[in-house]
Design a protein around this motif. Structure first.
Motif, PDB file in Angstrom:
ATOM      1  N   GLN A 121       0.819  -1.030  -0.294  1.00 30.97           N
ATOM      2  CA  GLN A 121       0.096   0.015  -0.364  1.00 30.97           C
ATOM      3  C   GLN A 121       0.626   1.000   0.387  1.00 30.97           C
ATOM      4  O   GLN A 121       0.323   2.252  -0.626  1.00 30.97           O
ATOM      5  CB  GLN A 121      -0.550   0.017   1.068  1.00 30.97           C
ATOM      6  N   GLU A 174      -9.171  10.889  -5.207  1.00 30.85           N
ATOM      7  CA  GLU A 174      -8.265   9.514  -5.270  1.00 30.85           C
ATOM      8  C   GLU A 174      -7.019   9.011  -4.757  1.00 30.85           C
ATOM      9  O   GLU A 174      -7.315   7.518  -5.202  1.00 30.85           O
ATOM     10  CB  GLU A 174      -7.926   9.978  -6.712  1.00 30.85           C
ATOM     11  N   GLN A 221      -6.917   5.789  -0.625  1.00 33.81           N
ATOM     12  CA  GLN A 221      -7.457   4.444  -0.096  1.00 33.81           C
ATOM     13  C   GLN A 221      -6.335   3.741   0.151  1.00 33.81           C
ATOM     14  O   GLN A 221      -5.979   3.073   1.453  1.00 33.81           O
ATOM     15  CB  GLN A 221      -7.434   3.763  -1.719  1.00 33.81           C
TER      16      GLN A 221
END
Length: 360
Positions: free
Chosen positions: A312, A329, A332
């Protein structure tokens, strides 16, 4: 809280060998993996049989205006001998209005050099013909439109180098944080942690003091390494720094939370020492720190990779940089890292509190 924070820093600065070791390993591994990636100048040998020294120098000045191809003048006998000994595959024979390529073996660079040299000679020949047709006019070549262009291979190499730099930096940061957190395990085993927990000092301040120390340590290590390595690798990608900083903070918090969980689970210091390399290396491998996840086709492994903190962090920064994502955007990976941090820390603190109460 601040007392615990400064106490941990004093303890670390008294024995800085571990941090220095991981700093050195990070720089070494990044240069070994990424140091051979692209960005190299293509060297080409050349000679001439009928041009004067001034003419040769004029040709070389014109041909060496490329940022990727560098042509060196050598003696004819030396060039022929080098090609026979396979030191390089081809060489240029420079002439006044034309050129030849002396080929010993076919290489991938040969068409690139041939196309570039042909273009240079074509431009010079056209200008010469125009000058002959209009000798009274002075012909000047002006650039009316300037384009900054980069090839896909150069961009790809920069992205690969960025991924390698981030992956190795985060990988060894995991080691630094988790190995330094073994001091916390020793405090728990020696009873120091119990005395702190059941002292009049607030538990929140105790946890925040340790948390602030490990987070600041991780931030400092990552900032120094990224600054050094980006200069060494000559990375010129425009990283989205607000997103990158937020992802780095979330990543470090997740690793510290994971360390608290490992300390709560471990039964002995030797077991913890064995557990840390296994966890750090396996998460880095599954998270794509050592190789790109694009080469993996197994859906289960790709699903598992989504829950690796290092995946991530690395891919969140790379995607935000390459795709120029907006703040919302790119949020996450930050959300996933914070969820994992909450999960690890809640279980770890709960288990440590139970152990402390049972040992009292």
């Amino acid at each position: 809280m601040l007392t615990i924070f400064f106490m941990q820093w004093k303890r670390t600065l008294k024995s800085p060998l571990l941090l220095i070791l991981f700093f050195g390993l990070t720089i070494l591994m990044v240069n070994v993996v990424a140091g051979t990636q692209g960005g190299q100048m293509l060297e080409v040998a050349a000679y001439s049989e009928n041009l004067s020294e001034d003419q040769i120098q004029e040709k070389l000045d014109r041909l060496n205006q490329s940022d990727t191809i560098r042509i060196h003048l050598k003696e004819k006998d030396q060039v022929e001998e080098d090609i026979k000994m396979d030191k390089y595959g081809f060489a240029l024979v420079l002439k006044e209005d034309n050129y030849q390529i002396l080929v010993g073996r076919e290489t991938q660079q040969l068409p690139v050099v041939d196309q570039y040299v042909r273009r240079v000679y074509s431009e010079e020949n056209r200008l010469s013909r125009f000058q002959e047709q209009s000798p009274e006019q002075v012909i000047e070549v002006k650039e009316h439109l300037l384009l900054n262009a980069s090839s896909l291979s150069d961009t790809g190499n920069s992205i690969v180098n960025l991924s390698v730099m981030l992956g190795m930096t985060f990988y060894f940061t995991i080691f630094s944080i988790l190995f330094l957190m073994t001091d916390l395990f020793e405090d728990k085993r020696n009873g120091i942690w119990n005395r702190l927990i059941f002292s009049p000092v607030s538990k929140v301040k105790i946890y925040l003091g340790h948390l602030l120390f490990y987070v600041s340590l991780g931030i400092l290590q990552i900032m120094i390494l990224i600054t050094l390595l980006s200069q060494m690798l000559s990375l010129d990608l425009n990283i989205n720094y607000p997103i990158a900083i937020l992802i780095v903070l979330s990543f470090i918090l997740c690793i510290v939370s994971l360390g608290i969980l490992l300390i709560a689970i471990a039964k002995s210091s030797s077991g913890l020492m064995v557990l840390i390399p296994i966890i750090a290396t396996s998460t880095a491998m599954l998270g794509g720190a050592f190789w790109p996840l694009q080469v993996i086709n197994n859906r289960f492994l790709l699903f598992v990779a989504e829950w690796m903190p290092i995946k991530q962090a690395v891919y969140g920064i790379v995607e935000a940089t390459v795709q120029n994502k907006s703040f919302f955007e790119a949020i996450q990976p930050v959300g996933i890292l914070l969820v994992m941090s909450l999960f690890f820390m809640s279980i770890g603190i709960n288990m440590m509190e139970r152990v402390s109460e049972s040992q009292l």
